[in-house]
Scaffold this active site. Sequence first.
Site: not given
Lengths: 218, 233
Positions: A26, A49-51, A91
């Site tokens: 990340n 990608s944390e979204n 996520s």
Amino acid sequence: MTGASEARAKIVLRAAAEIKDGMNVNLGIGLPTMLGDQAEHKRAVMLQSENGLLGIGPYPAAGAADPDLINAGKETVTAVPGASFFDSAESFAMIRGGHIDLAILGGMEVSERGDLANWMIPGKMVKGMGGAMDLVHGAKRVVVIMEHTTRTGESRVKRECTLPLTGTGVVHRLITDLAVFDVVGDLGMVLTELQPGVSVDDVVAATDARFTVAANVG
Amino acid sequence: MSKGKVMTSFADAVADVGDGSVLIVGGFGLAGCPEHSISALRDRGVKDLVVVSNNCGVDDFGLGLLLENHQIRKMVSSYVGENRLFEQQYLSGELEVEFNPQGTLAERMRAGGSGIPAFYTPAGLGTEVANGKEVREFDGREYLLERANTGDFALVKAWKGDPLGNLVYRETARNFNPLAAMAGRITIAEVEELVDVGELDADQVHTPGIFVQRILAGDGYEKRIERLVEQSA
């Protein structure tokens, strides 16, 4: 290049070596996002990608941007073959659950005990912590990259952070435009590498934190 | 007038959202932003809203429209770095803000919709997020107790939906939307395409219709891009 962009280029170049074949990684918003291009040269690296995307690809070709496909910095991106999409709870299950091998985050201040401050300047700047507080506890390895000093020459590598904290004792490695430090249990901060053209004395002069120098440095 | 869950207008869909309502709103940046429901709320002019959403739109789009119109009393968010209006209203004291770590924000919604009143997480330990919260050790590590979150209403945006409220999202426009849908007592889903019952592949449904009370299709999604980045030729 200006001094600042030269410093950032040095940091990014060194930080790229942290990303190893096969890692799930990340990359934080800002400076770390610039590492995306470097990761493409590694084998089987999946950028998270944390979204809600595991498998960030290159930026889209001109005219091919898709508003539904962005990274956590809200930039348009693409997805690599084998990528997956998921919701934000899943996520952060990946993140908190120890499934991410490496998080590379930007910083404002790092302390000699590995505390990180990177989300707020009281009364001045309000951004929010985003996923940083989850990442610093969940990723197997936390690397912070930042310029060694502020624009006014003050050390960002401190005995104690002065800004609101993101986490305490969470930084494994710090990479700046002057040096690389590891934070090692009882030893505290250890200088393990110098950037090209930088001496130990240069680092001492620019650093508020106390640190030891690894035997092979200098 | 409505027929089952399907609403005929956005004005009707948000007609009972009152002053002081707590809204859980899906979207990350402007991806998956329930833009038509937000516009309808702006037109309705309700005030003192408490909005739980990862971001707060940009100055002139998404939740930024409600900020501009001074309709939000409190925001619960994780990242608002791109919104000048937000920063101004917060620093001047007009807007109350509670920052949550992003994973905590997501899990609070998921828990709220799942009948789980609270949960432990390491995120925020040793920071101002931990102020006033219980810390407990499990297996040698410390964790913070965080409460679940629910809303009077949830506003979500999906790609496709059907009259039963089943939803399918697209790419990273999914983000917080399925969690918001679970956490709303009345969940209002807007979709780009409303298809007939049976047309969605049941194996591919992301949000089962049981979580959705109202659904309608929006026309002409602007789907604004916040940061267009393309490969240099």
